[in-house]
Enzyme design. Structure first.
Site, PDB file in Angstrom:
ATOM      1  N   ASP A 186      -9.518  -6.303   2.342  1.00  0.00           N
ATOM      2  CA  ASP A 186      -8.228  -6.814   1.888  1.00  0.00           C
ATOM      3  C   ASP A 186      -8.004  -8.260   2.319  1.00  0.00           C
ATOM      4  O   ASP A 186      -7.052  -8.905   1.879  1.00  0.00           O
ATOM      5  CB  ASP A 186      -7.085  -5.953   2.452  1.00  0.00           C
ATOM      6  CG  ASP A 186      -7.045  -4.574   1.819  1.00  0.00           C
ATOM      7  OD1 ASP A 186      -7.563  -4.449   0.692  1.00  0.00           O
ATOM      8  OD2 ASP A 186      -6.514  -3.647   2.437  1.00  0.00           O
ATOM      9  N   ASP A 215       0.861  -1.181   0.000  1.00  0.00           N
ATOM     10  CA  ASP A 215       0.000   0.000   0.000  1.00  0.00           C
ATOM     11  C   ASP A 215       0.892   1.223   0.000  1.00  0.00           C
ATOM     12  O   ASP A 215       2.040   1.155   0.418  1.00  0.00           O
ATOM     13  CB  ASP A 215      -0.826   0.054   1.286  1.00  0.00           C
ATOM     14  CG  ASP A 215      -1.987  -0.909   1.241  1.00  0.00           C
ATOM     15  OD1 ASP A 215      -2.373  -1.292   0.137  1.00  0.00           O
ATOM     16  OD2 ASP A 215      -2.485  -1.248   2.319  1.00  0.00           O
ATOM     17  N   ASP A 222      -4.822  -3.328   4.785  1.00  0.00           N
ATOM     18  CA  ASP A 222      -5.273  -2.867   6.099  1.00  0.00           C
ATOM     19  C   ASP A 222      -6.788  -2.890   6.249  1.00  0.00           C
ATOM     20  O   ASP A 222      -7.313  -2.961   7.333  1.00  0.00           O
ATOM     21  CB  ASP A 222      -4.743  -1.459   6.391  1.00  0.00           C
ATOM     22  CG  ASP A 222      -4.950  -0.516   5.217  1.00  0.00           C
ATOM     23  OD1 ASP A 222      -5.719  -0.866   4.305  1.00  0.00           O
ATOM     24  OD2 ASP A 222      -4.344   0.567   5.211  1.00  0.00           O
TER      25      ASP A 222
END
Ligand code: ATP
Length: 939
Positions: free
Chosen positions: A643, A335, A639
C-alpha cells in the site's frame, strides 16, 4: 553463561561466516536465547535504539527566527534610531527583537519536541524466538544473539545474519541509497563484499518488501550500520507547512510594501517640515507598526496544539503539513476490515459440496458467540448433531492451513494472529475438531503465506501414515481456479458464494490435494491445479458502530467515504449498505473491472462508485490518482507493504498503528493508534478547527497592524508640526508594545478556541483558497479604520483639552499618547472576544467556554496598568499616568467595536445564506448540507 560482554561485532566479518558459525560466535542457538540471558545482554549492551539527530538543531532554529525580512527591518530601525542618538528607542526595539526571537525560539522548540514525541507513540515491535517460543517484543529490547523472525512489511529491528529465508527481498535504500529491493540468501559471501553485496545479512532500519526469514542479531542500536551513520540522518520533523510557507511569502511581499510606504512617509514628513531625525523615526514607526511580529509564533503554536489534540484523538501526525491538509479533505478512501468493521471474525456458515455430481451441497449454520470454543451445528434451524465427515474435513483443513492460535485471556478466549484465520480455528474447536490433537496428527512441513496478490494461503503437511498433503484456503475465485471441476459445478459453487456473500459474509474456500511422499517444501508452482474443493466457510465481521456515526458525520461535512476492500463484491456491498456508504442495491465495482477501464472511464467510475471490491494494492494507486484528477483532496488508508505507493500518492496517507506494517507507517502522513475509521473523521474535524483558529488569529492580528499604520499615516500627513516637533499619536516603541505584548497575549488563547458549531456541517475548504480570504481582508479594513479613528480622536481630545487646561505641553503629549495606546489595547480586548467564533455570537458559544481568553485579557490588563503607572515603563516607553476619566473615555470608544461587529456578522451571514440558497437552486452543486456554510470565509 559468563558475565563478559560479547566480542565487538564490527570486528567480525559476519557475512563470511556460515549461519551456524555465526550462531556459535554470538553464543546463541536456533531456538534463540533464554529470557534470562537476553535480559543480561540488554543490561550489558543497552537498548536497541538509535539516537538520531532529530529535527533541526537549536542553532538552525535560532537562525530561522532571525532570518526573516521583517526582523531585518526591525534591526535596521534599531540601528538607525541609535545612530540618530535615540538610544532608548533603539535599545527597546532591540530588546523587543531579542524577546520576540526568544519566544519564537522556545515555542518552536517545544512544538518540535511535541512533534518528535509523536514518533514514540507509534510502537516498534519485533518478533523474536526466545527459549524456542515466538513472541512479539518492543524492538528496543532486541539484543545481539536474539533470533528474529521477519516478514514482508516489517522493519528489520537490528543488523542480523540470516539463518533461513523464503523469497526475502529487502529495501535497503535507507542505508545504501539503492531503491531496488535486494534479494537475500543464506550462503556465505566473500569477505571483501561491500554492504550492498552482503546478501546474507539484513540491516536494522531497512524494510522487508517480500518474503519471510529468520536471522540471528549480530549488533544492535548504535553498533548497527545505520547507527554508525546516524549523525547523518535527519528524522523529518519538518515544522514547515504549505501555510507557513505561503505566510512567509506574504511576509516578504509585505516587507517590500511596508518599506516602500515607510520611505514615502519619510519623504512626506520631510516635505512637511519635520526635522530629519523625526522624519526617519516616523518611517521606522510605520515599519514597526505594520509588521505582524507575533504572527509566526502564533501559527506554529496553533499547528502544534492541533497535532497534540489529534494525537489525543488517536491520530498521530507524522508529517506536519497533514494538519492543514486534513481540514480540506474531500474524499476518504478506507479499508474495510478492522477500520470500518471490528475485525472480529466469526464463522457463521459452512457449505460442503454435494457428494455426487448432482445436488446442492449442504449449508450448515454454526452457532456460538465470538471466540468461545463451544457451539453447535444447525441444519435448517434445528440442531444437526455430530458434524458429518465432509464438514470435519473442511474444518480440519481450515484449521491446519492457518497460523492463528486460540489463547485464554482471563476468563474469556481470544486469538493470536490474523482474525480471519482465528475464526477458522475457533469454528473447528466449536464443532469438536481439536486443534492440538489435529496439529500433532498432521505436522506442518512448509507453507506459502497468505498474500493479497495470491488471495490464498497453502500449507504442506505430513498426514497420518506418512503421506503428504497440501491444504489451501483463500478467496473462492482464487481457490476455484486451482480446483479440478467442470464448468457447471464451478458455476454452481459461485452461485452459492454469491448467496452467502450477499448476507455480508466473508468467504473462504478450502481445498486440498495429495503431494509427493518425499515433498519437503512448498511454493507457488505446486499450487497451480489439481485441488479438490472441501467447501466454504462464511464468516461475519460486524461494522463498528462508531464508524457508522463517523460516516454520517463525514457526509454532513461534504466528505465522500469510499470503501476499498479485498473482499468479495457482494460481501463488500452488503457491509457498505450496513455502514451507510452505499444505498441499497447501490453501485459497487470489482478490482478486475477497474483494471480494464481507461483513465477517463476510471475517473467517471470513481466519481459515482463508493464500494470497491477485490481491490489489489496497485488499484489503490490508480484510484487515488483518478480522484485527485478531479481536484479532490484524498485521504487513503493502507496497512500492507504494497500500500506504500498509494499512501505516498494520497494527499493524506493514513496507516494503521496496530495492524499496519512498518512499511505502511513509514509512508503515511497520519498513523491511527486504534485503527479506527472514526479517528480519521476526528482528525479531519481537528484539522478544520486548526484552520479556523488560524483564520481567527489572522483576523485578530492584522487589523491592529493596519490600524497603527493608518494612525501614523494620518498623523504624518495632516497633524500640525508644532515648534519644529511633529505631533505623533503613538511612538515606535509603543507600537512594539502593542504588537508584541498585547497582540500575543490575546491571540494565543484563540488557538484553544472550541470547535465552530458548523465545523462538520460545511463543505471541505477549497485547498486553493488563500488564507488571506475576503473575510480576513474586509475584517482587517473595517476594524483598522475604527481603531485608528478612535485612537486618533482620543489622542487629539486628550492633548488639546490638557493644553487648553494649562498643562505643560510635554506632559499633555505623553498623556495623550498613553491614552491612544490604551485605547488601541482596549480595542483589541473587545475585538478578541469577537474573534472567538467566526459565525456565532458570543452568547451562543458561551461566554466562558474558553477561559484562556480571560487569562490573556487579565494578564494584558495587568501589563497595561504597569505601562501606564510604573515609573520604569515611563522611561522605556514614554508613557504617563492617566486619570480615571481618561480610562472611561478609552473604554467607551473601544466598545464601539461591539455593535460594528454585530452588524458585520449579520450582514455576512445574510449574504452567505443567499449564496447558499442560490447554490441549492443550481443543480450542479454536488455538496450536501452546506446551507450557510460559506459564511465562515465570507466567500
Ligand atoms: P480490507 O482491504 O478491507 O482490509 P482485506 O484486507 O480483508 O480487505 P484481504 O486481506 O486482501 O482483504 O483479503 C482478501 C480475501 O482473501 C478475503 O476475502 C479472503 O477470502 C481471503 N483471505 C483473507 N485472509 C486470508 C488468509 N489469512 N488466508 C487465506 N485467505 C485469506
Amino acid at each position: 553463561m559468563s558475565q563478559r560482554v560479547l566480542p565487538p561485532s564490527a570486528a567480525i566479518a559476519w557475512h563470511n561466516l556460515s549461519a551456524s558459525d555465526a550462531l556459535s560466535k554470538i553464543e546463541s542457538a536456533e531456538a534463540g536465547l533464554a529470557d534470562s540471558e537476553a535480559a543480561r545482554r540488554l543490561e550489558a549492551v543497552g537498548p536497541n535504539v538509535i539516537q538520531r539527530a532529530k529535527g533541526d538543531g537549536a542553532l538552525k532554529l535560532l537562525f530561522r527566527q532571525i532570518n526573516d525580512p521583517l526582523i531585518y527591518v526591525l534591526l535596521a530601525s534599531a540601528a538607525l534610531a541609535m545612530a540618530m542618538g535615540e538610544a532608548i528607542d533603539g535599545a527597546v526595539v532591540l530588546a523587543v527583537v531579542v524577546l520576540n526571537t526568544a519566544i519564537g525560539f522556545v515555542q518552536e522548540f517545544r512544538a518540535g519536541k511535541a512533534i518528535e514525541a509523536l514518533v514514540d507513540m507509534v510502537p516498534q515491535t519485533a518478533t523474536v524466538v526466545r527459549g524456542g517460543q515466538r513472541s512479539a517484543i518492543p524492538a528496543a529490547n532486541v539484543v545481539p544473539g536474539d533470533v528474529v523472525v521477519i516478514e514482508a512489511g516489517d522493519k528489520v529491528p537490528a543488523d542480523a545474519r540470516l539463518l533461513s529465508v523464503k523469497n526475502l527481498r529487502v529495501d535497503e535504500s535507507a542505508l545504501t541509497g539503492e531503491s531496488v529491493p535486494s534479494d537475500k540468501h543464506v550462503a556465505v559471501v566473500p569477505e571483501d563484499a561491500g554492504i550492498g553485496d552482503r546478501k546474507n545479512l539484513t540491516f536494522g532500519g531497512t524494510l522487508v518488501t517480500s518474503g519471510t526469514a529468520t536471522a540471528v542479531v549480530i549488533s544492535t542500536g548504535a553498533a548497527t550500520e545505520l547507527g554508525r551513520i546516524s549523525s547523518m540522518l535527519h528524522e523529518a520533523t519538518e515544522i514547515e507547512t504549505p501555510l507557513t510557507r505561503s505566510m512567509a511569502k506574504v511576509g516578504r511581499v509585505l516587507t517590500i510594501a511596508i518599506v516602500a510606504v515607510a520611505l514615502v512617509i519619510v519623504g512626506v514628513a520631510l516635505l512637511r517640515g519635520y526635522p530629519p531625525v523625526d522624519a526617519m523615526l516616523a518611517g521606522i514607526s510605520l515599519a514597526v507598526a505594520a509588521i505582524p511580529e507575533g504572527l509566526p509564533a502564533i501559527i506554529t503554536i496553533s499547528l502544534a496544539i492541533g497535532v497534540q489534540r489529534m494525537a489525543r484523538r488517536r491520530a498521530v501526525i507524522r508529517k506536519l503539513p497533514a494538519v492543514e491538509t486534513l481540514g480540506s479533505t474531500g474524499v476518504i478512501c478506507s479499508d474495510k476490515t478492522g477500520t470500518l468493521t471490528r475485525n472480529e471474525m466469526t464463522v457463521r456458515a459452512l457449505w460442503t459440496p454435494p457428494a455426487g455430481a448432482a445436488g446442492d451441497g449442504e449449508t450448515l449454520e454454526v452457532t456460538g458467540v465470538g471466540y468461545a470454543p463451544v457451539g453447535e451445528l444447525r441444519r435448517g434451524g434445528a440442531p444437526a448433531g455430530e458434524a458429518p465427515e465432509a464438514v470435519r474435513a473442511l474444518l480440519r483443513a481450515g484449521m491446519l492451513c492457518n497460523d492463528a492460535r486460540m489463547k485464554r485471556e482471563g476468563d474469556a478466549w481470544g486469538i493470536e494472529g490474523d482474525p480471519t484465520e482465528g475464526a477458522l480455528v475457533v469454528a473447528a474447536q466449536k464443532l469438536g475438531v481439536d486443534a492440538g490433537a489435529t496439529r500433532r496428527e498432521y505436522p506442518r512441513v512448509d507453507a506459502v503465506p497468505f498474500s493479497s496478490e495470491l488471495q490464498l494461503m497453502a500449507t504442506l503437511h505430513e498426514a497420518p501414515g506418512g503421506d503428504r498433503v497440501i491444504f489451501m484456503k483463500g478467496a473462492p475465485e482464487a481457490v476455484l481456479g486451482r480446483v479440478a471441476i467442470g464448468e457447471a459445478e464451478r458455476a454452481h459453487v459461485m452461485a452459492q458464494v454469491e448467496r452467502m456473500a450477499a448476507q455480508g459474509m466473508r468467504l473462504l474456500a478450502v481445498a486440498s490435494r495429495p503431494a509427493d511422499r518425499g515433498a519437503a517444501s512448498l511454493d507457488e508452482a505446486h499450487l497451480a491445479e489439481g485441488f479438490a474443493l472441501l467447501g466454504l466457510e462464511g464468516m461475519i465481521d460486524p461494522p463498528r458502530p462508531e464508524a457508522i456515526d463517523a460516516i454520517k458525520a463525514c457526509h454532513a461535512a461534504g466528505i465522500t467515504v469510499k470503501m476499498i476492500t479485498g473482499d468479495h463484491l457482494a460481501t463488500a456491498r452488503a457491509i457498505g449498505e450496513q455502514l451507510g456508504i452505499v444505498a441499497e442495491g447501490g453501485r459497487a465495482i470489482n478490482g478486475t473491472e477497474l483494471a480494464r477501464l481507461s483513465e477517463d472511464e476510471l475517473r467517471a467510475a470513481v466519481a459515482s462508485t463508493n464500494v470497491f471490491a477485490r481491490v489489489a494494492p496497485e488499484h489503490k494507486l490508480r484510484l487515488v490518482k483518478a480522484l485527485q484528477a478531479q481536484g479532490k483532496v484524498v485521504a487513503m488508508t493502507g496497512d500492507g507493504v504494497n500500500d506504500a505507493p498509494a499512501l505516498k500518492q494520497a494527499d493524506i496517507g493514513v496507516a494503521m498503528g496496530i495492524t499496519g506494517t512498518a512499511v505502511s507507517k513509514e509512508s503515511a502522513d497520519v498513523v491511527l493508534t486504534d485503527d479506527n475509521f472514526a479517528s480519521i473523521q476526528a482528525a479531519v474535524e481537528e484539522g478544520r478547527r486548526v484552520y479556523d483558529n488560524l483564520v481567527k488569529a489572522l483576523a485578530f492580528v492584522l487589523p491592529t497592524n493596519l490600524g497603527e499604520a493608518l494612525i501614523l499615516l494620518v498623523a504624518v500627513m495632516t497633524f500640525p508640526v508644532l515648534g519644529g516637533a511633529p505631533l505623533m499619536p503613538i511612538t515606535a516603541v509603543q507600537i512594539l508594545w502593542v504588537n508584541l505584548v498585547a497582540t500575543v497575549a490575546l491571540s494565543l488563547p484563540l488557538a484553544f478556541e472550541a470547535m465552530e458549531k458548523d465545523v462538520m456541517s460545511r463543505p471541505p475548504r477549497d485547498p486553493s483558497e488563500p488564507i488571506l480570504s475576503r473575510f480576513v481582508l474586509v475584517r482587517t479594513a473595517i476594524v483598522a479604520v475604527l481603531m485608528a479613528a478612535g485612537a486618533i480622536g482620543l489622542f487629539l481630545y486628550e492633548y488639546f483639552t490638557e493644553v487648553r487646561g494649562g498643562v505643560v505641553s510635554e506632559v499633555a503629549y505623553r498623556e495623550a499618547q498613553t491614552a491612544a495606546v490604551t485605547t488601541v489595547v482596549l480595542f483589541q480586548i473587545f475585538y478578541v472576544i469577537n474573534c472567538r467564533s467566526l459565525r456565532d455570537s458570543l452568547l451562543k458559544i458561551g461566554l466562558f467556554s474558553n477561559p484562556w481568553i480571560y487569562v490573556g485579557i487579565g494578564a494584558l490588563l495587568a501589563l497595561q496598568l504597569c505601562f501606564v503607572y510604573a515609573p520604569f515603563m515611563h522611561t522605556l516607553f514614554g508613557s504617563a499616568p492617566l486619570p480615571l476619566d481618561a480610562w472611561v473615555r478609552s473604554t467607551l470608544v473601544a466598545m464601539t467595536i461591539l455593535p460594528v461587529m454585530s452588524v458585520e456578522r449579520w450582514w455576512r451571514l445574510r449574504r452567505a445564506r443567499r449564496t447558499a440558497e442560490r447554490e441549492r437552486r443550481t443543480p450542479t452543486s454536488d455538496v450536501r448540507g452546506v446551507a450557510g456554510a460559506m459564511a465562515n470565509r465570507g466567500a
